[in-house]
Design a protein around this motif. Sequence first.
Motif, PDB file in Angstrom:
ATOM      1  N   UNK A  77      -1.987  13.147  -4.969  1.00  0.00           N
ATOM      2  CA  UNK A  77      -2.627  12.633  -3.762  1.00  0.00           C
ATOM      3  C   UNK A  77      -3.789  13.554  -3.423  1.00  0.00           C
ATOM      4  N   UNK A  78      -4.941  12.986  -3.063  1.00  0.00           N
ATOM      5  CA  UNK A  78      -6.053  13.843  -2.654  1.00  0.00           C
ATOM      6  C   UNK A  78      -5.739  14.656  -1.395  1.00  0.00           C
ATOM      7  N   UNK A  79      -4.860  14.100  -0.522  1.00  0.00           N
ATOM      8  CA  UNK A  79      -4.517  14.815   0.712  1.00  0.00           C
ATOM      9  C   UNK A  79      -3.170  14.335   1.234  1.00  0.00           C
ATOM     10  N   UNK A  80      -2.302  15.271   1.565  1.00  0.00           N
ATOM     11  CA  UNK A  80      -1.020  14.977   2.201  1.00  0.00           C
ATOM     12  C   UNK A  80      -0.981  15.730   3.526  1.00  0.00           C
ATOM     13  N   UNK A  81      -0.708  15.012   4.603  1.00  0.00           N
ATOM     14  CA  UNK A  81      -0.615  15.627   5.937  1.00  0.00           C
ATOM     15  C   UNK A  81       0.824  15.569   6.415  1.00  0.00           C
ATOM     16  N   UNK A  82       1.276  16.648   7.005  1.00  0.00           N
ATOM     17  CA  UNK A  82       2.655  16.750   7.473  1.00  0.00           C
ATOM     18  C   UNK A  82       2.695  16.847   8.994  1.00  0.00           C
ATOM     19  N   UNK A  83       3.534  15.975   9.608  1.00  0.00           N
ATOM     20  CA  UNK A  83       3.713  15.951  11.057  1.00  0.00           C
ATOM     21  C   UNK A  83       5.175  16.268  11.350  1.00  0.00           C
ATOM     22  N   UNK A  84       5.432  17.485  11.829  1.00  0.00           N
ATOM     23  CA  UNK A  84       6.806  17.945  12.028  1.00  0.00           C
ATOM     24  C   UNK A  84       7.540  17.164  13.104  1.00  0.00           C
ATOM     25  N   UNK A  85       6.862  16.797  14.195  1.00  0.00           N
ATOM     26  CA  UNK A  85       7.563  16.148  15.308  1.00  0.00           C
ATOM     27  C   UNK A  85       8.139  14.793  14.898  1.00  0.00           C
ATOM     28  N   UNK A  86       7.522  14.107  13.950  1.00  0.00           N
ATOM     29  CA  UNK A  86       8.015  12.810  13.483  1.00  0.00           C
ATOM     30  C   UNK A  86       8.734  12.898  12.144  1.00  0.00           C
ATOM     31  N   UNK A  87       8.852  14.118  11.591  1.00  0.00           N
ATOM     32  CA  UNK A  87       9.391  14.288  10.241  1.00  0.00           C
ATOM     33  C   UNK A  87       8.692  13.341   9.270  1.00  0.00           C
ATOM     34  N   UNK A  88       7.367  13.321   9.322  1.00  0.00           N
ATOM     35  CA  UNK A  88       6.550  12.387   8.569  1.00  0.00           C
ATOM     36  C   UNK A  88       5.555  13.141   7.698  1.00  0.00           C
ATOM     37  N   UNK A  90       2.200  12.043   5.511  1.00  0.00           N
ATOM     38  CA  UNK A  90       1.267  10.948   5.238  1.00  0.00           C
ATOM     39  C   UNK A  90       0.434  11.295   4.011  1.00  0.00           C
ATOM     40  N   UNK A  91       0.354  10.342   3.060  1.00  0.00           N
ATOM     41  CA  UNK A  91      -0.331  10.582   1.795  1.00  0.00           C
ATOM     42  C   UNK A  91      -1.527   9.648   1.655  1.00  0.00           C
ATOM     43  N   UNK A  92      -2.651  10.191   1.225  1.00  0.00           N
ATOM     44  CA  UNK A  92      -3.813   9.374   0.889  1.00  0.00           C
ATOM     45  C   UNK A  92      -3.756   9.024  -0.591  1.00  0.00           C
ATOM     46  N   UNK A  93      -4.007   7.786  -0.919  1.00  0.00           N
ATOM     47  CA  UNK A  93      -4.062   7.306  -2.296  1.00  0.00           C
ATOM     48  C   UNK A  93      -2.964   7.899  -3.180  1.00  0.00           C
ATOM     49  N   UNK A  94      -1.696   7.715  -2.795  1.00  0.00           N
ATOM     50  CA  UNK A  94      -0.623   8.257  -3.636  1.00  0.00           C
ATOM     51  C   UNK A  94      -0.581   7.560  -4.991  1.00  0.00           C
ATOM     52  N   UNK A  95      -0.356   8.354  -6.019  1.00  0.00           N
ATOM     53  CA  UNK A  95      -0.194   7.860  -7.388  1.00  0.00           C
ATOM     54  C   UNK A  95       1.041   8.536  -7.967  1.00  0.00           C
ATOM     55  N   UNK A  96       1.890   7.756  -8.599  1.00  0.00           N
ATOM     56  CA  UNK A  96       3.098   8.328  -9.204  1.00  0.00           C
ATOM     57  C   UNK A  96       3.322   7.713 -10.570  1.00  0.00           C
ATOM     58  N   UNK A  97       3.764   8.535 -11.502  1.00  0.00           N
ATOM     59  CA  UNK A  97       4.206   8.086 -12.810  1.00  0.00           C
ATOM     60  C   UNK A  97       5.663   8.487 -12.939  1.00  0.00           C
ATOM     61  N   UNK A  98       6.542   7.501 -13.147  1.00  0.00           N
ATOM     62  CA  UNK A  98       7.983   7.735 -13.209  1.00  0.00           C
ATOM     63  C   UNK A  98       8.484   7.465 -14.625  1.00  0.00           C
ATOM     64  N   UNK A  99       9.204   8.433 -15.178  1.00  0.00           N
ATOM     65  CA  UNK A  99       9.783   8.297 -16.507  1.00  0.00           C
ATOM     66  C   UNK A  99      11.288   8.139 -16.380  1.00  0.00           C
ATOM     67  N   UNK A 100      11.824   7.038 -16.926  1.00  0.00           N
ATOM     68  CA  UNK A 100      13.261   6.818 -16.897  1.00  0.00           C
ATOM     69  C   UNK A 100      13.968   7.637 -17.964  1.00  0.00           C
ATOM     70  N   UNK A 101      15.241   7.892 -17.748  1.00  0.00           N
ATOM     71  CA  UNK A 101      16.029   8.667 -18.693  1.00  0.00           C
ATOM     72  C   UNK A 101      16.137   7.917 -20.028  1.00  0.00           C
ATOM     73  N   UNK A 110       0.866   2.918  -7.407  1.00  0.00           N
ATOM     74  CA  UNK A 110      -0.283   3.395  -6.644  1.00  0.00           C
ATOM     75  C   UNK A 110      -0.446   2.564  -5.379  1.00  0.00           C
ATOM     76  N   UNK A 111      -1.092   3.150  -4.391  1.00  0.00           N
ATOM     77  CA  UNK A 111      -1.368   2.476  -3.122  1.00  0.00           C
ATOM     78  C   UNK A 111      -2.524   3.198  -2.436  1.00  0.00           C
ATOM     79  N   UNK A 112      -3.103   2.548  -1.426  1.00  0.00           N
ATOM     80  CA  UNK A 112      -4.169   3.200  -0.658  1.00  0.00           C
ATOM     81  C   UNK A 112      -3.619   4.309   0.228  1.00  0.00           C
ATOM     82  N   UNK A 113      -2.453   4.052   0.842  1.00  0.00           N
ATOM     83  CA  UNK A 113      -1.830   5.016   1.757  1.00  0.00           C
ATOM     84  C   UNK A 113      -0.326   5.030   1.520  1.00  0.00           C
ATOM     85  N   UNK A 114       0.308   6.127   1.891  1.00  0.00           N
ATOM     86  CA  UNK A 114       1.759   6.213   1.802  1.00  0.00           C
ATOM     87  C   UNK A 114       2.291   7.167   2.845  1.00  0.00           C
TER      88      UNK A 114
END
Length: 199
Positions: A77-88, A90-101, A110-114
Amino acid sequence: MIARLFSPGKGKAWARTLALGGTIAATLFLMWQSDEPPGSQEKAKELRGPAEPDGFIIQADYRTWDAQGNPKIRMTSPRIEQFESNNLAAMEQPRATLHGEGDPVPWNIEADQGSLLQNDGLVNLNGNVVIQRQFQGSDTTFKTDELTLNNTEGTVYTDQPVTITEPHGTTKATGMKAWLDDRILELNSQVEGHYDPIR
């Protein structure tokens, strides 16, 4: 409409990998928790205002491997912001590659926001959400505007329109829920499909 989501044996591995991804995201969130006394945190929050994050990471790139050194997940992610009061987180343009066993073919998400809601075990993806897997030169793709991953229940769901494109056809529906461990996909309403078995 209820259908099988994945080929036998592949869904459980993907679900475990997805759960691992959620666990990693939760671990990252916990790593952001500050060790400062509560009073210091409140003073800092007053200075920066309630809309500003408690912390952030630029150009985040997280990777994990299994015990044999095989890749399990890569999340960027280009930027991840953490908000402690909401336990949140926030990710900009998250991208993930998942490998199964035992599965050499990864799933790409992928998505615009997460956002990760730590207390609820939910990952919400918004804007141009795409889940894709390429196998033997053919793609299987899920596209929607919003998607929620519930790590506690092992489900993925949306009430938005979804398009599923497979090698032999396309299915469109409004609303979807998938039980990952059971490899079951339920399409809620307005289901339309076009299939070409010759292709």
